[in-house]
Design an enzyme around this catalytic site. Structure first.
Site, mmCIF file in Angstrom:
data_model
loop_
_atom_site.group_PDB
_atom_site.id
_atom_site.type_symbol
_atom_site.label_atom_id
_atom_site.label_comp_id
_atom_site.label_asym_id
_atom_site.label_seq_id
_atom_site.Cartn_x
_atom_site.Cartn_y
_atom_site.Cartn_z
ATOM 1 N N GLU A 17 0.684 -1.054 -0.159
ATOM 2 C CA GLU A 17 -0.293 0.019 -0.082
ATOM 3 C C GLU A 17 0.866 1.088 -0.096
ATOM 4 O O GLU A 17 0.627 2.287 0.710
ATOM 5 C CB GLU A 17 -0.949 0.016 1.233
ATOM 6 C CG GLU A 17 -1.893 -1.225 1.220
ATOM 7 C CD GLU A 17 -2.921 -1.020 2.099
ATOM 8 O OE1 GLU A 17 -4.238 -0.958 2.009
ATOM 9 O OE2 GLU A 17 -2.710 -1.097 3.507
ATOM 10 N N CYS A 24 -11.212 2.610 5.421
ATOM 11 C CA CYS A 24 -10.444 3.657 5.840
ATOM 12 C C CYS A 24 -10.716 4.893 5.143
ATOM 13 O O CYS A 24 -10.986 5.897 5.765
ATOM 14 C CB CYS A 24 -9.159 3.446 5.986
ATOM 15 S SG CYS A 24 -8.432 2.646 4.571
HETATM 16 O O1 FUB Z 1 -4.382 -0.022 8.266
HETATM 17 C C1 FUB Z 1 -5.223 1.173 8.667
HETATM 18 C C2 FUB Z 1 -5.586 1.366 7.209
HETATM 19 O O2 FUB Z 1 -6.330 0.562 6.472
HETATM 20 C C3 FUB Z 1 -4.486 2.336 6.540
HETATM 21 O O3 FUB Z 1 -4.108 3.460 6.719
HETATM 22 C C4 FUB Z 1 -4.808 2.018 4.848
HETATM 23 O O4 FUB Z 1 -3.813 2.118 4.052
HETATM 24 C C5 FUB Z 1 -5.559 0.727 5.022
HETATM 25 O O5 FUB Z 1 -4.558 -0.392 5.176
HETATM 26 ZN ZN ZN Z 2 -7.758 4.167 3.108
#
Ligand code: FUB
Ligand code: ZN
Length: 635
Positions: free
Chosen positions: A314, A398
C-alpha cells in the site's frame, strides 16, 4: 517556529458552488450513510463487546490478519467527520448516535482506562503485544480525534473524558522509564491525535507522549518490533512485509531521507513531525521533513497528488515507478498528504506546499468520493479498462471517513493568519472574519474556482488597518494580474514564495481582483517515468483531466491520442455534473481497420482525426462504467 495559524473551518463560510455542493453532499448523504454502514456491518455492535464474540465478519488473510481489528478507528473517524458536520449545523439525530457510541465505549472501558474493543472483546490477555501489526494505538488515535472534534462541536465532555482516561493509561504504559514499554505503533496516527489533544488540554504530557512516539521510532538495537515479536514467540524475520521500511521504523525518523513503505503511515508520521517542528522549534526535524518532501514530490507522486503505486505494501516502491492502471494511490494517502502539506505550509508560508495540497485536494483525494456521496474509491488509478468501480463499502473502509472528514472541514485549508498577515491559500468562494493585531478583518472571496480563475476579494477591516494580505499564486498560473480598488499591482515584483504580498492600510470596502488565467496545459512526466513515456496529460487550473468512455462512445479510450499541436478548447457544460468545464480536443484515434489479426507489424497504426472530450479526473466513474485514461499517447 510555526508562524502561521490556519483559520478553523468552523470560522469559514463556504459559499462558492463547487465546495458548497461537495459539503452539502457530505453533510446530508455521506455522514448519515456512513453511520448506516457502520451499523449494518457490525462495527457499531462490536463496541458493545458482545458475549460470546460473534464470528469474524472479515476473515483472516494469509498473514492471519483481519482488518476488523481496527474497527474502532472507523468509528473514531466517523465521529470526527460527523462532529465536523455538527459545526456546520447541529443535528440532534447525529448527536444521539455519537452519544450512544460514547455510552458503549464508556461501558467497554476497563478499570485501568484501557479501551480497545477488539482486544477487550476477544483477546484481552494479548493487549499491547503486537504494536507492529495490530493498530491498537492507531485506533486510540482516531477515537481520540473523534472525541476532540465532538467536544469542540458540542461542548460535551463525556467522550473526551473517556479518552483522557485511556490516554492516561497509554502514557503510563509507554515511555522511556523502566517498567514502561519503549514502543510505538506500527501504524502512525496517535501522534497527530495527541498533538491535537495538547491544543485542547495544554497539558504538556500529551505533547511529550507524541514526541516520545516519534523520537523513539526506529531507534535500535534492539528494535522494538523484534523485541515484542520474540516476546510473543514469533520470529521477527517472519514479518510479512520483510522490512521495517514498511512502517517507517527502519531508522530513527531524523535519519530518514527517503520516503518509503506504506504511504498513509508515512504521511501521518510526517504530519505529526511537522507539528513537532512547530511546537519545539525543531530545526533539525524541519530539515528532515524538507528532504522527505522533496523526495516524494519530485520522484514519487502521481500528477493527481496520488501516492503509493503498489498494492503489495500500500505504498512506495522505487523512484519514478508510477504505473497508471495498477496505481494504488489510496484515497487516504492523498488526504494524509494534505494534512502534512498544510502543516508544512503554516511553518513559513512556502507556496510549494500549498501547490501540492491543492493538487491532492482537487484530484487524488476528491476522486475518492462519488458524486452521490455514498460511493468511494480506495485505489485511484490513472487508467482503467472499465473494471475499476466505485464501491458502497469495503472490508477496509478507512478511505470513506478520511474523505468525509476532509470535505466536512475543507474550509480549514483556505486561510491562515500570521504576524500582521492574512494569507489566502485556496479560492472558491469562502468568507471569514479573523483577528489580526490591529483588530478584526472580514474577508469575502468570490469566484467559481476551480472552473474559473477570476477572483474577487472584498475586505472589511473594522476600521482602517495596516496588514499584509498574501494571495497564493498557484504554480500553474501564468500571466497573473491583480488590482486593488481597480489599480494594477505589480504581481511579479510583489510575489514571494508563491504568495502575492500586498501590504497597505486596508479600509472597509477595499476590493482586490485577482486574475489567474486558466488555459489548458499539457503536462509531461519526467523521462524516467516509463509509464508516461510518449504521453501527455491535460490540466486546467488545479484540475487534472481524464478521458472517459462515457463522453467518448465512438472510440476506445486507450486508442485515443493527442498530437502535440492539436487544438484544445474549453467547453462550459451546465448540463454535466451540475455544471463543469470540459476540455474538447482535436485528437486522433488509432485505426484498427487495416490492422490484420497479428500482434506485431512493421508499420505503426494509422491514426485518424478524432475529437474527444476530457472531464476533471475527480469525477470519473460517476456514470456507466467504462474506460478511462489520464495520460494519452502524444500521437
Ligand atoms: O491499516 C489502516 C488503514 O487501512 C491504512 O491506513 C490503509 O492503508 C488501510 O490499510
Ligand atoms: Zn484508506
Amino acid at each position: 517556529m510555526r508562524q502561521y495559524t490556519p483559520v478553523n473551518f468552523a470560522d469559514v463560510a463556504i459559499e462558492g458552488s463547487f465546495w458548497h455542493e461537495r459539503l452539502e453532499t457530505v453533510l446530508t448523504r455521506t455522514i448519515p450513510s456512513q453511520h448506516r454502514q457502520l451499523d449494518e456491518h457490525g462495527i457499531l455492535e462490536s463496541l458493545t463487546i458482545p458475549e460470546p464474540p460473534p464470528p469474524l465478519r472479515i476473515p483472516r488473510n494469509s498473514h492471519a490478519f483481519t482488518t476488523q481489528i481496527f474497527w474502532d478507528s472507523d468509528v473514531g473517524k466517523w465521529i470526527e467527520a460527523a462532529s465536523y458536520a455538527l459545526r456546520h449545523r447541529r443535528d440532534a439525530g447525529i448527536e444521539a448516535q455519537i452519544d450512544a457510541i460514547t455510552e458503549d465505549l464508556a461501558r467497554a472501558q476497563l478499570p485501568d482506562g484501557y479501551l480497545n474493543c477488539w482486544y477487550i472483546g476477544r483477546e484481552i490477555e494479548n493487549r499491547w503485544t503486537n504494536l507492529r501489526d495490530n493498530h491498537e494505538l492507531y485506533c486510540a488515535g482516531h477515537m481520540l480525534e473523534g472525541a476532540i472534534a465532538y467536544y469542540q462541536a458540542t461542548g460535551k465532555r463525556r467522550l473526551l473524558d473517556v479518552m483522557l482516561r485511556y490516554v492516561d493509561h497509554i502514557a503510563e504504559t509507554f515511555g522511556p522509564d523502566a517498567g514502561q514499554r519503549h514502543g510505538y505503533c506500527g501504524h502512525q496516527e496517535i501522534e497527530i491525535a495527541l498533538i491535537k489533544l495538547f491544543a485542547v488540554t495544554r497539558d504538556r504530557k500529551h505533547l511529550q507522549l507524541a514526541a516520545y512516539f516519534i523520537n523513539e521510532r526506529g531507534r535500535h538495537p534492539p528494535h522494538y518490533f523484534d523485541v515484542e515479536a520474540k516476546a510473543r514467540g514469533d520470529d521477527p524475520a517472519a514479518f510479512w512485509a520483510r522490512t521495517y521500511e514498511y512502517n517507517q521504523s527502519h531508522a530513527p525518523v531524523r535519519e530518514q531521507t527517503k520516503v518509503v513503505g506504506h504511504a498513509v503511515r508515512a504521511m501521518y508520521m510526517y504530519a505529526a513531525m511537522a507539528d513537532l517542528v512547530a511546537e519545539f522549534d525543531d530545526a533539525e526535524l524541519k530539515r528532515t521533513l524538507e528532504t522527505l518532501w522533496s523526495d516524494v514530490t519530485t520522484k514519487q507522486m502521481y500528477v493527481t497528488g496520488g501516492l503509493g503505486p503498489s498494492k503489495h505494501n500500500e505504498g512506495f516502491t522505487k523512484y519514478y515507478d508510477l504505473p497508471n492502471d495498477t496505481a494504488y494511490a489510496e484515497t487516504c494517502a492523498s488526504v494524509a498528504l494534505i494534512f502534512w502539506a498544510q502543516r508544512m505550509l503554516n511553518i513559513d508560508l512556502d507556496g510549494g506546499y500549498a501547490d501540492v495540497l491543492e493538487r491532492a485536494l482537487y484530484n487524488g483525494a476528491l476522486s475518492g468520493l462519488s458524486r452521490d456521496g455514498e460511493h468511494y474509491f480506495y485505489e485511484n488509478p490513472l487508467a482503467s479498462d472499465g473494471s475499476h468501480r466505485r464501491w458502497r463499502w469495503h472490508t477496509c473502509p478507512c478511505c470513506t471517513m478520511n474523505v468525509s472528514r476532509l470535505v466536512a472541514s475543507v474550509g480549514g485549508y483556505f486561510y491562515s493568519t500570521g504576524p500582521d498577515t492574512l494569507a489566502v491559500h485556496l479560492y472558491g468562494g469562502a468568507s471569514t472574519t479573523v483577528s489580526l493585531d490591529g483588530g478584526a478583518v472580514s474577508l469575502r472571496e468570490s469566484s467559481t474556482y476551480p472552473f474559473d480563475g477570476s477572483i474577487r476579494i472584498a475586505l472589511d477591516p473594522h476600521e482602517a488597518m495596516r496588514f499584509k494580505l498574501c494571495l497564493r499564486i498557484p504554480d500553474w498560473a501564468r500571466d497573473v494580474a491583480a488590482t486593488v480598488n481597480g489599480e494594477a499591482v505589480d504581481v511579479m515584483s510583489s510575489t514571494v514564495n508563491g504568495y502575492l504580498q500586498i501590504t497597505r492600510e486596508w479600509r472597509p470596502g477595499d476590493v482586490v481582483a485577482l486574475d489567474l488565467p486558466m488555459p489548458v496545459d499539457r503536462i509531461y512526466a519526467h523521462p524516467r517515468v516509463a509509464s508516461d513515456s510518449g504521453r501527455v496529460a491535460l490540466r486546467r487550473g488545479p484540475l487534472v483531466f481524464c478521458v472517459e468512455g462515457a463522453d467518448n462512445p465512438a472510440a476506445s479510450v486507450p486508442l485515443i491520442g493527442l498530437p502535440r499541436e492539436a487544438r484544445l478548447d474549453v467547453d462550459r457544460r451546465p448540463d454535466l455534473f451540475g455544471g463543469i468545464v470540459t476540455v474538447e480536443a482535436d485528437g486522433t484515434v488509432a485505426s484498427l481497420d487495416d490492422w490484420p489479426d497479428v500482434l506485431y507489424r512493421g508499420e505503426p497504426a494509422v491514426r485518424t482525426p478524432h475529437r474527444f472530450t476530457a472531464i476533471p479526473y475527480y469525477l470519473w466513474n460517476n456514470r456507466e462504467p467504462g474506460e478511462m485514461a489520464v495520460w494519452l499517447p502524444e500521437a
